[in-house]
Design a protein around this motif. Structure first.
Motif, mmCIF file in Angstrom:
data_model
loop_
_atom_site.group_PDB
_atom_site.id
_atom_site.type_symbol
_atom_site.label_atom_id
_atom_site.label_comp_id
_atom_site.label_asym_id
_atom_site.label_seq_id
_atom_site.Cartn_x
_atom_site.Cartn_y
_atom_site.Cartn_z
ATOM 1 N N ALA A 1 0.833 -1.213 0.000
ATOM 2 C CA ALA A 1 0.000 0.000 0.000
ATOM 3 C C ALA A 1 0.862 1.254 0.000
ATOM 4 O O ALA A 1 0.456 2.296 -0.521
ATOM 5 C CB ALA A 1 -0.936 0.003 1.199
ATOM 6 N N PHE A 2 2.036 1.172 0.577
ATOM 7 C CA PHE A 2 2.980 2.291 0.595
ATOM 8 C C PHE A 2 4.364 1.710 0.849
ATOM 9 O O PHE A 2 4.531 0.527 1.174
ATOM 10 C CB PHE A 2 2.607 3.326 1.673
ATOM 11 C CG PHE A 2 2.368 2.725 3.032
ATOM 12 C CD1 PHE A 2 3.426 2.446 3.897
ATOM 13 C CD2 PHE A 2 1.073 2.418 3.451
ATOM 14 C CE1 PHE A 2 3.214 1.890 5.147
ATOM 15 C CE2 PHE A 2 0.848 1.855 4.703
ATOM 16 C CZ PHE A 2 1.918 1.587 5.547
ATOM 17 N N THR A 3 5.369 2.542 0.713
ATOM 18 C CA THR A 3 6.746 2.100 0.935
ATOM 19 C C THR A 3 6.901 1.607 2.370
ATOM 20 O O THR A 3 6.572 2.311 3.314
ATOM 21 C CB THR A 3 7.734 3.251 0.680
ATOM 22 O OG1 THR A 3 7.542 3.734 -0.648
ATOM 23 C CG2 THR A 3 9.173 2.774 0.856
ATOM 24 N N GLY A 4 7.395 0.402 2.512
ATOM 25 C CA GLY A 4 7.571 -0.169 3.849
ATOM 26 C C GLY A 4 6.447 -1.103 4.264
ATOM 27 O O GLY A 4 6.557 -1.786 5.283
ATOM 28 N N ALA A 5 5.364 -1.154 3.466
ATOM 29 C CA ALA A 5 4.251 -2.059 3.789
ATOM 30 C C ALA A 5 4.570 -3.440 3.224
ATOM 31 O O ALA A 5 4.063 -3.845 2.177
ATOM 32 C CB ALA A 5 2.944 -1.520 3.222
#
Length: 518
Positions: free
Chosen positions: A273-277
């Motif tokens: 869903a986003f960077t790091g997810a």
């Protein structure tokens, strides 16, 4: 005794055995119909009972119907054969349902069958009043007499009426026990929750009464009041006194989580869903399933999250961030704010439709200024609590107590508990005098009470005291303290570093979160 009578006695015996051991009304009624169908070769059977809330007749139990067919079996009190039996209190026989205009077949369960279907119905009487209808379908030929079946079904209906009445009495007794248990749990909770122990003033008595009323319901609750008044404890009390007490109580401080992270914190996110997810993560709503979620500082929500929360309140569904799957959870919402949401709506800062959804049952938690008669008992309670922790029993002198009762307590109960702990550490004697209370404690645009002070405070000291007092009033949240002092967050951070308060802010912030005064 002929074979028919023997069979009927056998059926009545089996039914009486079920009723004698039954606790579940719906299951027992279904078992009775199953016995009728299997033993007497009745193709289909229903028990339709009066729903007093909707004033309709609805199928309560059935045999030979699908769940969908059963759901369709709802009748007005004057509708069809069922309505006629209910209103007249007399049996009714339809030798051939295909030739009876009163027979509606609302369940749509007989359309594809071959052979002539006869329909028999008898009234179910409860305490001498119409309570429902027992019906059965049979395949008959021309030479069959219905009198024997009607007579027997009338006997079974009488047993059902007695059982239904017994079930109502059991439910009424359970409801009385539930209310008594709720009252007892409320009294026990007051023994363990410091906030409620000394709440004997009229404003707090009203809060107690409102908690008792709303706790057993499913209603959304909006807690209003200044910071530190005890909104979190009030929310916990409502949860503990509800049927959800054995499920999670999840607290989310909407002001403490950055706006760009709050949506994923509340509703979760999917992988990527986003960077790091790197993996999917459920949100706090999913964690609170079947329990309660407490949304503190609800007035700080951004417009986007307000919209998503409104949808959840309306439909009880949401999607995780980055996901397309619609999820449903059973969660009760308790929200809290120290803002005037009605004014925020007027200024376009808060959605009007969301405000009305949240404001179902508002509870105003009073400030200490509004219940000054509770202040002496609260102070003594905190002294008692800290005496167990520090092994010292302190007390206030009359003039110190008088000054603290007159003090406005902008930080309310949280501010009081912080002060008493500081005094328990700092004061050497067993009596706390007015001079022991830090002078900045009383300064908020007002002169300090008369006391012997050691010299004139420097401008730097006064500034430090103001910063510390604002932080303490706002649970050591820098953004809220800065707002009160008219500073930017950056300016506030500079002063904290300038006065060497970083460690104190971190320690106090972590500890005060555990206090849960709200």
């Amino acid at each position: 005794m002929n074979s028919v009578s023997q069979l009927e006695l056998k059926v009545l015996y089996e039914i009486s055995q079920i009723i004698g051991q039954a606790l579940d009304l719906d299951q027992t009624l279904s078992d009775i119909l199953r016995i009728l169908s299997e033993t007497l070769e009745m193709k289909r059977a229903t028990i339709t009972l009066l729903d007093e809330e909707t004033n309709t007749l609805a199928i309560s139990a059935s045999h030979g119907l699908s769940p969908e067919e059963k759901r369709r079996g709802v009748y007005r009190l004057d509708e069809g054969v069922t309505g006629r039996i209910f209103q007249t209190g007399k049996p009714f026989v339809v030798p051939d349902i295909s030739k009876e205009p009163l027979f509606l077949d609302k369940t749509q369960s007989r359309g594809m069958e071959r052979g002539r279907i006869a329909f028999l119905g008898v009234p179910v009487t409860i305490k001498g009043q119409p309570g429902g209808v027992l019906t059965a379908d049979r395949l008959f030929s021309d030479d069959v007499s219905y009198d024997e079946d009607v007579r027997f079904l009338s006997i079974v209906a009488a047993l059902i009426g007695q059982f239904v009445q017994l079930g109502k009495q059991v439910r009424a007794r359970e409801e009385n026990l539930r209310r008594e248990n709720l009252s007892l749990r409320f009294k026990l909770s007051k023994t363990y929750h410091r906030f409620f122990i000394v709440g004997q003033s009229q404003p707090m008595t009203r809060v107690h009464q409102m908690i008792e009323k709303v706790a057993p319901t499913r209603a959304t609750v909006l807690l209003l009041g200044e910071s530190g008044t005890g909104k979190t404890l009030t929310a916990r009390m409502i949860h503990e006194l509800s049927d959800r007490a054995k499920y999670p109580f999840i607290k989310v401080n909407c002001a403490a989580i950055p706006e760009n992270l709050l949506e994923s914190e509340l509703f979760g996110y999917e992988k990527g869903a986003f960077t790091g997810a790197a993996a999917p993560k459920p949100g706090r709503f999913e964690e609170a399933d079947k329990g309660t979620i407490f949304l503190d500082e609800i007035g700080e929500l951004s417009a986007g999250i307000q919209s998503k929360l409104l949808r959840f309140l309306q439909e009880r569904e949401f999607e995780r961030l980055g996901g397309i799957k619609t999820r449903k959870v059973d969660v009760r919402i308790i929200a809290a704010t120290n803002r005037d949401l009605a004014e925020a709506v007027t200024h376009g800062e808060f959605r009007e439709d969301l405000y009305y959804r949240l404001n179902v049952f508002p509870v105003l938690v009073p400030s200490l200024r509004e219940r000054r008669e509770d202040i002496p008992a609260l102070l003594n309670h905190f002294l008692d609590k800290l005496s167990r922790e520090y092994g010292r029993r302190l007390s206030f002198t009359p003039r110190a107590l008088d000054a603290l009762v007159k003090y406005d307590w902008p930080g309310n109960v949280r501010e009081m508990e912080n002060l008493v702990e500081r005094l328990s550490i700092m004061v050497e004697d067993e009596r706390i005098d007015l001079a022991d209370v830090p002078p900045y404690f009383f300064t908020a645009g007002k002169p300090a009470p008369q006391a012997s002070l050691d010299g004139q405070a420097s401008l730097k000291d006064m500034e430090k005291r103001e910063v510390m007092a604002a932080l303490e009033r706002h649970n050591w949240v820098q953004s809220r303290a800065a707002r009160e002092l008219g500073l930017t967050l950056r300016q506030m951070g500079y002063r904290i570093r300038k006065f060497g308060l970083e460690r104190m802010v971190n320690e106090r912030r972590g500890r005060d979160q555990d206090l849960d005064l709200g």
